[in-house]
Design a protein around this motif. Sequence first.
Motif, PDB file in Angstrom:
ATOM      1  N   ILE A 149       0.842  -1.209   0.000  1.00  7.32           N
ATOM      2  CA  ILE A 149       0.000   0.000   0.000  1.00  7.32           C
ATOM      3  C   ILE A 149       0.869   1.247   0.000  1.00  7.32           C
ATOM      4  O   ILE A 149       0.594   2.230  -0.717  1.00  7.32           O
ATOM      5  N   VAL A 150       1.930   1.240   0.800  1.00  6.82           N
ATOM      6  CA  VAL A 150       2.847   2.391   0.844  1.00  6.82           C
ATOM      7  C   VAL A 150       3.496   2.607  -0.522  1.00  6.82           C
ATOM      8  O   VAL A 150       3.623   3.739  -1.005  1.00  6.82           O
ATOM      9  N   ILE A 151       3.882   1.503  -1.177  1.00  5.53           N
ATOM     10  CA  ILE A 151       4.506   1.604  -2.500  1.00  5.53           C
ATOM     11  C   ILE A 151       3.545   2.234  -3.496  1.00  5.53           C
ATOM     12  O   ILE A 151       3.917   3.118  -4.282  1.00  5.53           O
ATOM     13  N   VAL A 152       2.287   1.790  -3.475  1.00  2.00           N
ATOM     14  CA  VAL A 152       1.278   2.357  -4.375  1.00  2.00           C
ATOM     15  C   VAL A 152       1.111   3.852  -4.112  1.00  2.00           C
ATOM     16  O   VAL A 152       0.999   4.660  -5.045  1.00  2.00           O
ATOM     17  N   ALA A 153       1.115   4.249  -2.832  1.00  2.00           N
ATOM     18  CA  ALA A 153       0.981   5.668  -2.482  1.00  2.00           C
ATOM     19  C   ALA A 153       2.171   6.479  -2.994  1.00  2.00           C
ATOM     20  O   ALA A 153       2.004   7.606  -3.489  1.00  2.00           O
ATOM     21  N   SER A 162       6.454 -12.984  -3.392  1.00  2.00           N
ATOM     22  CA  SER A 162       6.177 -11.672  -2.789  1.00  2.00           C
ATOM     23  C   SER A 162       5.513 -10.751  -3.804  1.00  2.00           C
ATOM     24  O   SER A 162       6.162 -10.268  -4.734  1.00  2.00           O
ATOM     25  N   ALA A 163       4.213 -10.471  -3.602  1.00  2.00           N
ATOM     26  CA  ALA A 163       3.496  -9.571  -4.511  1.00  2.00           C
ATOM     27  C   ALA A 163       4.037  -8.158  -4.410  1.00  2.00           C
ATOM     28  O   ALA A 163       4.101  -7.425  -5.400  1.00  2.00           O
ATOM     29  N   ALA A 164       4.419  -7.744  -3.199  1.00  2.86           N
ATOM     30  CA  ALA A 164       4.935  -6.387  -3.013  1.00  2.86           C
ATOM     31  C   ALA A 164       6.245  -6.195  -3.779  1.00  2.86           C
ATOM     32  O   ALA A 164       6.467  -5.149  -4.403  1.00  2.86           O
ATOM     33  N   LEU A 165       7.112  -7.202  -3.763  1.00  5.73           N
ATOM     34  CA  LEU A 165       8.390  -7.088  -4.471  1.00  5.73           C
ATOM     35  C   LEU A 165       8.173  -7.100  -5.980  1.00  5.73           C
ATOM     36  O   LEU A 165       8.860  -6.378  -6.721  1.00  5.73           O
ATOM     37  N   ALA A 193       2.600   7.227 -18.183  1.00  5.70           N
ATOM     38  CA  ALA A 193       3.218   5.906 -18.029  1.00  5.70           C
ATOM     39  C   ALA A 193       3.247   5.502 -16.557  1.00  5.70           C
ATOM     40  O   ALA A 193       2.995   4.334 -16.213  1.00  5.70           O
ATOM     41  N   ILE A 194       3.533   6.460 -15.682  1.00 11.90           N
ATOM     42  CA  ILE A 194       3.548   6.172 -14.246  1.00 11.90           C
ATOM     43  C   ILE A 194       2.153   5.750 -13.780  1.00 11.90           C
ATOM     44  O   ILE A 194       1.995   4.868 -12.944  1.00 11.90           O
ATOM     45  N   CYS A 195       1.132   6.388 -14.335  1.00 12.76           N
ATOM     46  CA  CYS A 195      -0.245   6.050 -13.960  1.00 12.76           C
ATOM     47  C   CYS A 195      -0.600   4.619 -14.364  1.00 12.76           C
ATOM     48  O   CYS A 195      -1.347   3.927 -13.650  1.00 12.76           O
ATOM     49  N   PHE A 196      -0.065   4.155 -15.475  1.00 13.79           N
ATOM     50  CA  PHE A 196      -0.326   2.776 -15.895  1.00 13.79           C
ATOM     51  C   PHE A 196       0.305   1.781 -14.924  1.00 13.79           C
ATOM     52  O   PHE A 196      -0.316   0.782 -14.551  1.00 13.79           O
ATOM     53  N   VAL A 197       1.543   2.058 -14.507  1.00 14.08           N
ATOM     54  CA  VAL A 197       2.169   1.136 -13.554  1.00 14.08           C
ATOM     55  C   VAL A 197       1.483   1.236 -12.204  1.00 14.08           C
ATOM     56  O   VAL A 197       1.400   0.259 -11.456  1.00 14.08           O
ATOM     57  N   LEU A 198       0.953   2.413 -11.891  1.00 13.59           N
ATOM     58  CA  LEU A 198       0.181   2.580 -10.659  1.00 13.59           C
ATOM     59  C   LEU A 198      -1.037   1.659 -10.670  1.00 13.59           C
ATOM     60  O   LEU A 198      -1.344   0.996  -9.672  1.00 13.59           O
ATOM     61  N   ARG A 199      -1.708   1.592 -11.815  1.00 13.33           N
ATOM     62  CA  ARG A 199      -2.874   0.725 -11.933  1.00 13.33           C
ATOM     63  C   ARG A 199      -2.498  -0.741 -11.720  1.00 13.33           C
ATOM     64  O   ARG A 199      -3.168  -1.471 -10.979  1.00 13.33           O
ATOM     65  N   ASP A 200      -1.408  -1.183 -12.367  1.00  9.79           N
ATOM     66  CA  ASP A 200      -0.994  -2.584 -12.255  1.00  9.79           C
ATOM     67  C   ASP A 200      -0.577  -2.930 -10.826  1.00  9.79           C
ATOM     68  O   ASP A 200      -0.927  -3.991 -10.303  1.00  9.79           O
ATOM     69  N   ALA A 201       0.192  -2.028 -10.205  1.00  6.52           N
ATOM     70  CA  ALA A 201       0.645  -2.286  -8.835  1.00  6.52           C
ATOM     71  C   ALA A 201      -0.530  -2.299  -7.872  1.00  6.52           C
ATOM     72  O   ALA A 201      -0.599  -3.144  -6.970  1.00  6.52           O
ATOM     73  N   ALA A 202      -1.474  -1.379  -8.050  1.00  7.46           N
ATOM     74  CA  ALA A 202      -2.644  -1.322  -7.174  1.00  7.46           C
ATOM     75  C   ALA A 202      -3.479  -2.593  -7.313  1.00  7.46           C
ATOM     76  O   ALA A 202      -3.987  -3.129  -6.316  1.00  7.46           O
ATOM     77  N   ARG A 203      -3.625  -3.098  -8.542  1.00  6.45           N
ATOM     78  CA  ARG A 203      -4.392  -4.328  -8.755  1.00  6.45           C
ATOM     79  C   ARG A 203      -3.709  -5.512  -8.056  1.00  6.45           C
ATOM     80  O   ARG A 203      -4.374  -6.339  -7.423  1.00  6.45           O
ATOM     81  N   GLU A 204      -2.386  -5.566  -8.170  1.00 10.19           N
ATOM     82  CA  GLU A 204      -1.631  -6.663  -7.547  1.00 10.19           C
ATOM     83  C   GLU A 204      -1.830  -6.669  -6.031  1.00 10.19           C
ATOM     84  O   GLU A 204      -2.083  -7.715  -5.414  1.00 10.19           O
ATOM     85  N   ILE A 205      -1.719  -5.497  -5.417  1.00  9.77           N
ATOM     86  CA  ILE A 205      -1.855  -5.405  -3.967  1.00  9.77           C
ATOM     87  C   ILE A 205      -3.304  -5.633  -3.542  1.00  9.77           C
ATOM     88  O   ILE A 205      -3.577  -6.284  -2.522  1.00  9.77           O
ATOM     89  N   TYR A 206      -4.252  -5.130  -4.323  1.00 12.30           N
ATOM     90  CA  TYR A 206      -5.670  -5.334  -4.015  1.00 12.30           C
ATOM     91  C   TYR A 206      -6.010  -6.817  -3.969  1.00 12.30           C
ATOM     92  O   TYR A 206      -6.715  -7.290  -3.068  1.00 12.30           O
ATOM     93  N   HIS A 207      -5.489  -7.568  -4.928  1.00 12.43           N
ATOM     94  CA  HIS A 207      -5.746  -9.003  -4.958  1.00 12.43           C
ATOM     95  C   HIS A 207      -5.215  -9.683  -3.699  1.00 12.43           C
ATOM     96  O   HIS A 207      -5.874 -10.560  -3.125  1.00 12.43           O
TER      97      HIS A 207
END
Length: 322
Positions: A104-108, A164-167, A209-223
């Motif tokens: 969550i911190v990484i996504v923020a 590790s999903a976070a990594l 481009a950063i927003c796209f990776v934000l979406r992917d990272a947020a989805r990974e952590i949400y799951h």
Amino acid sequence: MTRAGHALTPHSHDSADKTDAALESSSRGMRVLAISFVVLTATALIQAVIVAFSGSVALLGDTLHNFADALTAVPLAIAFSLGRRMATRRFTYGYGRAEDLAGIVIVAVIAASAAFAGYEAVKRLIDPQDVQALGWVAAAGVAGFLGNEWVARYRIRVGRQIGSAALVADGLHARTDGFTSLAVLLSAGGAALGWPIADPIVGLLITVAICFVLRDAAREIYHRLMDAVDPALVDQAEQILTSTPGVRHVGSVRLRWIGHALRAEVDIVVDHDLSLVQAHAVAVRAEHRLIHHLPRLSAATVHADPDGSDGTDHHTLLTVHR
């Protein structure tokens, strides 16, 4: 009496080996974070020096993002350290979930870097300025790509190996940083052709481009937060249980990630004529096969239900609660 008591408790399997494996996974994660932190910090410092005398807002956005990516190692390192702690009577599953909090911190952090880079790009669009030292700006873009791509490959590979999903999310973050670094070359090329507006436009593209990776990272952590697993893992678990001698049918199969390890809770159906000891042996055999053949599984609780031709419902007492 001891054997009968053991039959009514969750089965364990090589707990010392599993503890060693968990510690080794955390150690590998810490090693990845330390090395990638050094590489990304060095890359960002080189870029920061060039930003100072070039005035490139595209390079500024890339530099900020590289610093942010380096700093995400801090919450992950804390999470890996917490994950090494033993379970307690309050935290009975241990501290593996700290990795999800770090995610969550990484996504923020990714969101904040996107917002700041976008702000600087818009400001420069309103008030265009010439970019100096274009050759150095281009070189900084290449350096940023090489540093980030190396770190991304390293983080994603080890993250998937240790579960590790976070990594993995952090590795995806670094990969996008690498491609945004290449975009800095477009900024330098546009400025060289006499188009100063190319710099803020590329800055905006970097933000997208950063927003796209934000979406992917947020989805990974949400799951992970919602206890989602790959359905293929459930299918694999069911196949393993079905092929276990003594298992007539497979009931529910539940899997969840705790940190970078899987835990399972499964129901199996065995012959109703089996003794308690025999049914227990089937359950132990099923757990043993699961742990050996299901990747990243650290523990499983196997519940055995009797099967018979008399149609007796052995869960009548629990029907009202289901």
